[in-house]
Design an enzyme around this catalytic site. Structure first.
Site, PDB file in Angstrom:
ATOM      1  N   HIS A  20       0.827  -1.206   0.000  1.00 39.06           N
ATOM      2  CA  HIS A  20       0.000   0.000   0.000  1.00 39.06           C
ATOM      3  C   HIS A  20       0.864   1.259   0.000  1.00 39.06           C
ATOM      4  CE1 HIS A  20      -3.663   2.328   1.409  1.00 39.06           C
ATOM      5  NE2 HIS A  20      -2.678   3.151   1.780  1.00 39.06           N
ATOM      6  N   GLU A  21       1.833   1.311   0.906  1.00 45.07           N
ATOM      7  CA  GLU A  21       2.665   2.509   1.006  1.00 45.07           C
ATOM      8  C   GLU A  21       3.543   2.703  -0.229  1.00 45.07           C
ATOM      9  OE1 GLU A  21       2.072   4.702   3.086  1.00 45.07           O
ATOM     10  OE2 GLU A  21       0.835   3.539   4.451  1.00 45.07           O
ATOM     11  N   HIS A  42       1.702   4.568  -2.827  1.00 50.53           N
ATOM     12  CA  HIS A  42       1.810   6.023  -2.671  1.00 50.53           C
ATOM     13  C   HIS A  42       3.169   6.518  -3.149  1.00 50.53           C
ATOM     14  CE1 HIS A  42      -1.947   6.102  -0.635  1.00 50.53           C
ATOM     15  NE2 HIS A  42      -1.520   5.632   0.533  1.00 50.53           N
TER      16      HIS A  42
END
Length: 339
Positions: free
Chosen positions: A255-256, A259
């Site tokens: 997920h990170e 980003h």
């Protein structure tokens, strides 16, 4: 949806627990460096991703999309950071200009960028307070499994990750007192001391956040203004098989890194209008997803919410995919700012 994403995105989760240490010293070279590192393990950059999940791991492969899935129970996540509409407009305008410049490059430049995206060097900084897993001294095996899991999650996207180094640093303040804010003094000091490489090197830091943060990342467009602040910071025991209940499939890292590649949450803006995450194939979504509901539809006109998307807030067991549009945006962002 209206966009509301910060340069640094925060995820919040509940408490942690210690587990016994396993092969934590495998292949470690004890060194003293200018930055005060305690240990560094370097891997052959040309060896490829050989860190496969073993038969003992509890993952199964979803035949429909090749992603790793496993049922478990979870707590909830939250993110409170926002950008103003004017900030978003400026970011997207600059991105459009940067992408146009990149697209005008020669075929050789485009090919070189694609090659770099397929083999992103990862430098893993394991911050610890004691030589136990509960103290942050996670094993080489756990880190390798994290890279393998992430490669499985990004399979078919054109992105690949190769573990270049594991660096361990004993610092109790960094490990236990850091809060999930980019301006946090411990975070600034840690990154200034340890950050390695350039815009295309993925720096991963593992700590035990003091404020229940699960992870945070820097967006790609901020690298040239704040290069030392680049990278992702995640809760240390969220690796595959880790002790962090409900968040132990390695998907916090996935997920990170999304980003870090320039992808927003699908629920950005908190409403059903506007550009949202600037991706055409993620349905409009008003609120984050918590848990793993069978169905959820906060914007009925656009279809069901993105409950299985890696960029939502669903439990790890529920996250199984990116969309083609998200990976197109990640590719474009990477071309413009990282590679």
């Amino acid at each position: 949806m209206k966009l509301s994403a910060l340069t640094f995105l925060l995820l919040v989760v509940g408490g942690v627990a210690a587990i016994p240490v396993e092969d934590a010293t495998e292949g470690i070279e004890a060194v003293e460096t200018e930055s005060g590192l305690d240990e560094v393990t370097t891997f052959d950059a040309d060896a490829g991703d050989v860190f496969e999940l073993s038969a003992d791991d509890i993952y199964t492969v979803d035949a429909t999309d090749g992603t790793l899935v496993i049922p478990y129970q979870n707590d909830s996540l939250a993110c409170g950071n926002t950008l103003t509409e004017s900030e978003v407009a400026t970011i997207e305008s600059q991105f459009s200009s940067a992408l146009s410049t990149f697209d005008a490059q020669s075929a050789d430049v485009l090919a070189a960028s694609a090659a770099k995206r397929s083999a992103i060097s990862v430098v893993w900084h394991a911050i610890y307070t004691s030589k136990s897993v509960g103290g942050g001294y996670i094993s080489n095996s756990a880190i390798k499994k994290s890279i393998s899991a992430m490669n499985a999650h990004y399979k078919g996207s054109g992105f690949g990750f190769k573990l270049k180094q594991i660096k361990r640093k004993k610092n109790t303040n960094w490990f236990k007192k850091m809060k999930g804010k980019p301006s946090d003094s411990y975070m600034v000091a840690m990154k200034n001391a340890l950050h390695t490489g350039g815009a295309g090197t993925l720096n991963v830091y593992t700590v035990d956040f003091a404020d229940n943060t699960l992870g945070l990342a820097a967006f790609p467009w901020d690298y040239y203004g704040h290069p030392k602040r680049d990278g992702v910071v995640i809760q240390f025991n969220s690796y595959p098989g880790g002790s962090l209940k409900n968040y132990n499939q390695g998907k916090t890292l996935t997920h990170e890194v999304g980003h870090w590649l320039g992808v927003y949450h699908p629920f950005e803006g908190g409403n059903c209008n506007g550009m949202g995450d600037y991706v055409v194939d993620t349905p409009q979504q008003k609120t984050p997803t918590y848990g793993c509901p069978k169905s959820k539809n906060t914007c009925p006109q656009s279809g069901g919410d993105n409950i299985h998307n890696f960029m939502d807030y669903s439990y790890d067991k529920c996250m199984t995919k990116f969309t083609k549009g998200q990976m197109t945006r990640a590719t474009q962002m990477s071309n413009a700012y990282r590679f």
